[in-house]
Design an enzyme around this catalytic site. Structure first.
Site, PDB file in Angstrom:
ATOM      1  N   HIS A 252       0.870  -1.167   0.000  1.00 48.07           N
ATOM      2  CA  HIS A 252       0.000   0.000   0.000  1.00 48.07           C
ATOM      3  C   HIS A 252       0.912   1.223   0.000  1.00 48.07           C
ATOM      4  CE1 HIS A 252      -2.851  -2.843   2.303  1.00 48.07           C
ATOM      5  NE2 HIS A 252      -3.270  -2.774   1.065  1.00 48.07           N
ATOM      6  N   GLU A 290      -3.366  -3.736  -4.700  1.00 49.08           N
ATOM      7  CA  GLU A 290      -4.803  -3.745  -4.979  1.00 49.08           C
ATOM      8  C   GLU A 290      -5.380  -2.339  -4.852  1.00 49.08           C
ATOM      9  OE1 GLU A 290      -5.837  -3.081  -1.896  1.00 49.08           O
ATOM     10  OE2 GLU A 290      -4.758  -4.323  -0.491  1.00 49.08           O
TER      11      GLU A 290
END
Length: 337
Positions: A252, A290
């Site tokens: 992230h 993601e």
């Protein structure tokens, strides 16, 4: 004709300066004023011929490493170095610094050179930590090594002309900047984690106690600019959405400082982050991410360094794009100079 970067002086990760002087295509490299190696080079090409003329007798392996570093940094189009006059030692061969070439000579491959952990990695690799499997909540995965503390990665980006480094997050030192970054409207739009100092302290303390993730601060020339959360994919929420290997990592990413935004900066820090994670454990074969499926800018940045958009899928909290990068693809392209 391949690209050539004019670089008469190139900083080394230990703080010393690698100095280059040239007479035509004859190059002399010196460190701290002491000549280390002298060599001639052929025409710039994907396979670059290197003829060693003089080499420091005390540490020929280091001299060959310096030559490889300087050549790969200044000639991004060269994928391999073919040596003649090489002062070959068993240590060079055993480390993978040089490998046999098809013609019976010796070569250094860009893809192999950047997988050597030293000197970029500032802590030990996970290769020394034994694999001991465990089962938690129906998921079988290896026990993870203790988290490092302090600086874990450092490299000079020759194209950007800046140091890029990664260190572990320190809650007392970094809480206020983390809070400021998360409450920036641009960041809050995608992370949805704005809140108070107390909320963020509790959140970071929870992450610090979680063995499956590692919180990092990215720095340009030692100035903090970004927060990265690296996690083991197998036991993460993403694990059920694909066939996660035991050592896959995920990322992230949050750039907090406005003056460190821009494609040219992403082209430095994103490969550095991926490079660190692949070096941190040689068993890691894939890195995943993601982002929200509508975060076109981040998806484009990921694709530029080799991530493939495998599919879009639904997390409970967002529609996400499944992005994946293999070790082989990353090091074959090697966006590191």
């Amino acid at each position: 004709m391949t690209e050539v970067i004019d670089r008469a002086a190139l900083p080394l990760p230990d703080g010393r300066m690698l100095q280059a002087s040239a007479e035509g295509r004859r190059i002399t490299l010196a460190v701290a004023g002491q000549p280390s190696i002298q060599f001639g080079i052929g025409p710039d090409a994907p396979t670059l011929g290197v003829d060693v003329m003089e080499c420091g007798e005390r540490d020929p392996q280091q001299a060959v490493w310096l030559a490889s570093y300087w050549l790969f940094a200044t000639r991004p189009g060269s994928q391999s170095l073919e040596w003649s006059g090489l002062p070959l030692t068993p240590a060079m061969r055993d480390a993978g610094l040089v490998m046999p070439a098809a013609d019976g000579g010796w070569q250094t491959l860009r893809t192999a050179f950047w997988q050597l952990p030293s000197p970029w990695l500032r802590s030990g690799t996970g290769a020394d930590f034994p694999q001991a499997m465990q089962m938690v909540s129906g998921v079988r995965f290896p026990r993870r090594p203790p988290k490092p503390v302090g600086e874990v990665y450092r490299r000079f980006d020759a194209r950007l002309g800046s140091w890029i480094s990664l260190r572990t997050l320190d809650i007392e030192q970094d809480l206020e900047r983390f809070n400021r970054w998360q409450n920036t409207p641009r960041v809050e739009k995608f992370w949805e984690e704005g809140g108070s100092l107390e909320t963020h302290r509790a959140h970071l303390e929870k992450l610090a106690d979680d063995p499956h993730c590692l919180q990092l601060i990215g720095c340009f020339d030692d100035e903090p600019f970004a927060f990265f959360d690296a996690y083991w994919a197998r036991e993460d929420r993403i694990g059920p959405y694909y066939e996660a290997d035991h050592y896959d990592r995920g990322i992230h990413m949050l750039v907090g400082e406005e003056h460190h935004r821009g494609p040219h900066k992403v082209a430095s820090w994103l490969p550095a982050l991926v490079h660190y994670l692949f070096l941190d454990d040689p068993r890691t074969r894939m890195i995943v991410s993601e982002p929200r499926s509508d975060n076109d800018r981040m998806i484009h940045h990921l694709q530029r360094i080799g991530f493939h958009r495998q599919k879009d899928f639904d997390f409970p909290h967002k529609r996400a794009a499944m992005m994946a990068l293999t070790r082989e693809c990353f090091f074959d392209r090697c966006y590191l100079c």
